[in-house]
Design a protein around this motif. Structure first.
Motif, PDB file in Angstrom:
ATOM      1  N   LYS A  53       0.834  -1.200   0.000  1.00  0.00           N
ATOM      2  CA  LYS A  53       0.000   0.000   0.000  1.00  0.00           C
ATOM      3  C   LYS A  53       0.870   1.252   0.000  1.00  0.00           C
ATOM      4  O   LYS A  53       0.525   2.249  -0.621  1.00  0.00           O
ATOM      5  CB  LYS A  53      -0.939   0.008   1.199  1.00  0.00           C
ATOM      6  CG  LYS A  53      -2.128  -0.894   1.031  1.00  0.00           C
ATOM      7  CD  LYS A  53      -3.096  -0.741   2.173  1.00  0.00           C
ATOM      8  CE  LYS A  53      -4.302  -1.620   1.956  1.00  0.00           C
ATOM      9  NZ  LYS A  53      -5.313  -1.435   3.001  1.00  0.00           N
ATOM     10  N   THR A  54       1.998   1.203   0.696  1.00  0.00           N
ATOM     11  CA  THR A  54       2.922   2.338   0.711  1.00  0.00           C
ATOM     12  C   THR A  54       3.485   2.570  -0.683  1.00  0.00           C
ATOM     13  O   THR A  54       3.688   3.702  -1.112  1.00  0.00           O
ATOM     14  CB  THR A  54       4.071   2.094   1.713  1.00  0.00           C
ATOM     15  OG1 THR A  54       3.508   1.893   3.020  1.00  0.00           O
ATOM     16  CG2 THR A  54       5.032   3.260   1.761  1.00  0.00           C
ATOM     17  N   LEU A  55       3.727   1.504  -1.421  1.00  0.00           N
ATOM     18  CA  LEU A  55       4.284   1.590  -2.770  1.00  0.00           C
ATOM     19  C   LEU A  55       3.268   2.129  -3.784  1.00  0.00           C
ATOM     20  O   LEU A  55       3.644   2.661  -4.823  1.00  0.00           O
ATOM     21  CB  LEU A  55       4.781   0.205  -3.194  1.00  0.00           C
ATOM     22  CG  LEU A  55       5.742   0.115  -4.353  1.00  0.00           C
ATOM     23  CD1 LEU A  55       6.980   0.952  -4.111  1.00  0.00           C
ATOM     24  CD2 LEU A  55       6.140  -1.330  -4.580  1.00  0.00           C
ATOM     25  N   LYS A  56       1.993   2.040  -3.453  1.00  0.00           N
ATOM     26  CA  LYS A  56       0.937   2.466  -4.376  1.00  0.00           C
ATOM     27  C   LYS A  56       1.116   3.920  -4.788  1.00  0.00           C
ATOM     28  O   LYS A  56       1.336   4.789  -3.955  1.00  0.00           O
ATOM     29  CB  LYS A  56      -0.436   2.319  -3.710  1.00  0.00           C
ATOM     30  CG  LYS A  56      -1.575   2.832  -4.549  1.00  0.00           C
ATOM     31  CD  LYS A  56      -2.888   2.735  -3.798  1.00  0.00           C
ATOM     32  CE  LYS A  56      -4.004   3.331  -4.624  1.00  0.00           C
ATOM     33  NZ  LYS A  56      -5.282   3.251  -3.915  1.00  0.00           N
ATOM     34  N   PHE A  82       2.886   2.044  -9.449  1.00  0.00           N
ATOM     35  CA  PHE A  82       2.577   0.725  -8.905  1.00  0.00           C
ATOM     36  C   PHE A  82       1.126   0.703  -8.441  1.00  0.00           C
ATOM     37  O   PHE A  82       0.702   1.572  -7.677  1.00  0.00           O
ATOM     38  CB  PHE A  82       3.487   0.397  -7.720  1.00  0.00           C
ATOM     39  CG  PHE A  82       4.946   0.370  -8.077  1.00  0.00           C
ATOM     40  CD1 PHE A  82       5.520  -0.762  -8.626  1.00  0.00           C
ATOM     41  CD2 PHE A  82       5.750   1.481  -7.853  1.00  0.00           C
ATOM     42  CE1 PHE A  82       6.862  -0.798  -8.958  1.00  0.00           C
ATOM     43  CE2 PHE A  82       7.095   1.457  -8.171  1.00  0.00           C
ATOM     44  CZ  PHE A  82       7.655   0.319  -8.729  1.00  0.00           C
ATOM     45  N   ILE A  83       0.358  -0.286  -8.914  1.00  0.00           N
ATOM     46  CA  ILE A  83      -1.025  -0.479  -8.493  1.00  0.00           C
ATOM     47  C   ILE A  83      -1.071  -1.821  -7.757  1.00  0.00           C
ATOM     48  O   ILE A  83      -1.016  -2.879  -8.379  1.00  0.00           O
ATOM     49  CB  ILE A  83      -1.985  -0.484  -9.700  1.00  0.00           C
ATOM     50  CG1 ILE A  83      -1.817   0.806 -10.505  1.00  0.00           C
ATOM     51  CG2 ILE A  83      -3.430  -0.653  -9.232  1.00  0.00           C
ATOM     52  CD1 ILE A  83      -2.601   0.833 -11.799  1.00  0.00           C
ATOM     53  N   PRO A  84      -1.144  -1.793  -6.409  1.00  0.00           N
ATOM     54  CA  PRO A  84      -1.017  -3.030  -5.652  1.00  0.00           C
ATOM     55  C   PRO A  84      -2.209  -3.980  -5.713  1.00  0.00           C
ATOM     56  O   PRO A  84      -2.035  -5.189  -5.598  1.00  0.00           O
ATOM     57  CB  PRO A  84      -0.793  -2.561  -4.216  1.00  0.00           C
ATOM     58  CG  PRO A  84      -1.250  -1.163  -4.166  1.00  0.00           C
ATOM     59  CD  PRO A  84      -1.191  -0.614  -5.552  1.00  0.00           C
ATOM     60  N   THR A  97       9.377   4.326   2.290  1.00  0.00           N
ATOM     61  CA  THR A  97       8.586   5.213   3.138  1.00  0.00           C
ATOM     62  C   THR A  97       7.478   5.801   2.276  1.00  0.00           C
ATOM     63  O   THR A  97       7.524   5.683   1.049  1.00  0.00           O
ATOM     64  CB  THR A  97       9.447   6.360   3.728  1.00  0.00           C
ATOM     65  OG1 THR A  97       9.809   7.263   2.670  1.00  0.00           O
ATOM     66  CG2 THR A  97      10.689   5.834   4.428  1.00  0.00           C
ATOM     67  N   PRO A  98       6.502   6.469   2.870  1.00  0.00           N
ATOM     68  CA  PRO A  98       5.444   7.072   2.052  1.00  0.00           C
ATOM     69  C   PRO A  98       5.950   8.150   1.090  1.00  0.00           C
ATOM     70  O   PRO A  98       5.284   8.460   0.110  1.00  0.00           O
ATOM     71  CB  PRO A  98       4.492   7.676   3.089  1.00  0.00           C
ATOM     72  CG  PRO A  98       4.698   6.839   4.312  1.00  0.00           C
ATOM     73  CD  PRO A  98       6.166   6.499   4.302  1.00  0.00           C
ATOM     74  N   GLU A  99       7.125   8.726   1.359  1.00  0.00           N
ATOM     75  CA  GLU A  99       7.648   9.799   0.515  1.00  0.00           C
ATOM     76  C   GLU A  99       8.746   9.361  -0.441  1.00  0.00           C
ATOM     77  O   GLU A  99       8.982  10.009  -1.453  1.00  0.00           O
ATOM     78  CB  GLU A  99       8.230  10.935   1.383  1.00  0.00           C
ATOM     79  CG  GLU A  99       7.232  11.629   2.272  1.00  0.00           C
ATOM     80  CD  GLU A  99       7.011  10.877   3.583  1.00  0.00           C
ATOM     81  OE1 GLU A  99       7.951  10.214   4.073  1.00  0.00           O
ATOM     82  OE2 GLU A  99       5.891  10.937   4.108  1.00  0.00           O
ATOM     83  N   GLN A 100       9.468   8.284  -0.110  1.00  0.00           N
ATOM     84  CA  GLN A 100      10.636   7.916  -0.914  1.00  0.00           C
ATOM     85  C   GLN A 100      10.905   6.416  -0.808  1.00  0.00           C
ATOM     86  O   GLN A 100      10.693   5.812   0.234  1.00  0.00           O
ATOM     87  CB  GLN A 100      11.863   8.688  -0.416  1.00  0.00           C
ATOM     88  CG  GLN A 100      13.085   8.544  -1.298  1.00  0.00           C
ATOM     89  CD  GLN A 100      14.227   9.410  -0.811  1.00  0.00           C
ATOM     90  OE1 GLN A 100      14.841   9.084   0.195  1.00  0.00           O
ATOM     91  NE2 GLN A 100      14.481  10.511  -1.511  1.00  0.00           N
ATOM     92  N   THR A 101      11.396   5.860  -1.899  1.00  0.00           N
ATOM     93  CA  THR A 101      11.842   4.475  -1.874  1.00  0.00           C
ATOM     94  C   THR A 101      13.192   4.383  -2.563  1.00  0.00           C
ATOM     95  O   THR A 101      13.470   5.116  -3.504  1.00  0.00           O
ATOM     96  CB  THR A 101      10.814   3.516  -2.514  1.00  0.00           C
ATOM     97  OG1 THR A 101      11.234   2.180  -2.307  1.00  0.00           O
ATOM     98  CG2 THR A 101      10.638   3.764  -3.983  1.00  0.00           C
ATOM     99  N   VAL A 102      14.034   3.499  -2.041  1.00  0.00           N
ATOM    100  CA  VAL A 102      15.356   3.271  -2.612  1.00  0.00           C
ATOM    101  C   VAL A 102      15.414   1.810  -3.049  1.00  0.00           C
ATOM    102  O   VAL A 102      15.158   0.906  -2.252  1.00  0.00           O
ATOM    103  CB  VAL A 102      16.474   3.587  -1.595  1.00  0.00           C
ATOM    104  CG1 VAL A 102      17.837   3.303  -2.197  1.00  0.00           C
ATOM    105  CG2 VAL A 102      16.384   5.042  -1.138  1.00  0.00           C
TER     106      VAL A 102
END
Length: 168
Positions: A31-34, A71-73, A136-141
């Motif tokens: 959901k965070t990745l959505k 991304f659509i989970p 995180t809700p703001e950034q992904t690495v």
């Protein structure tokens, strides 16, 4: 004998509870990745030198910078885009993806490219795996393991959240 049975039942219940916890955490991460993300930074990890990385069989890694990932989970679909330049052909690529929690504190995204009907592209029977370093809700690495001329290195992509919009 009764104590042994109770002990076995207690272990089974705790194991099932742990599985439910991992499943719930994986669902929250998905959901965070959505949403829609912009690839803001690309860096290389490995021995010092110049690197050339043809990512996902499409283009050289700098072509991806500034591109959009979505991304659509709920149905595991998504896309990513490449901005056009004199070195890069502009394009959008649809994907089917899955999120896996490896159970050891790491997670990965696995995907394959598909057509408009979500059928794998011909000749693209293999998929790709990306290690999720931070989410995180703001950034992904994300870390992509690759090689050039037989020398392994990692490419690290930083994506910043643009919105929760998920329109393909």
């Amino acid at each position: 004998m009764k104590k042994t049975i109770y002990l076995v039942l207690a272990v089974i219940i705790m194991a099932l509870g742990a599985t439910d916890t991992v499943h719930a955490q994986t669902k929250m991460k998905k959901k965070t990745l959505k949403g829609t993300w912009t690839l803001s930074e690309i860096r290389f990890v490995g021995e010092k030198g110049l690197y050339k990385a043809n990512l996902f069989g499409i283009a050289d890694s700098p072509c991806f910078k500034g591109g959009e990932w979505m991304f659509i989970p709920n149905n595991g679909t998504g896309r990513f885009s490449i901005n056009g330049s004199e070195r890069c052909d502009e394009g959008t690529h649809r994907i089917l993806w899955s999120f896996f929690d490896n159970g050891d504190g790491t997670a990965q995204i696995e995907f394959k490219m598909v057509d408009d009907k979500n059928k794998p592209l011909s000749g693209n029977l293999d998929g790709y795996s990306i290690l999720v370093e931070t989410l995180t809700p703001e950034q992904t690495v994300l870390r992509v393991q690759t090689d050039y001329d037989g020398q392994p290195f990692d490419l690290v992509m930083t994506l910043d959240k643009v919105s929760k919009d998920v329109t393909l």
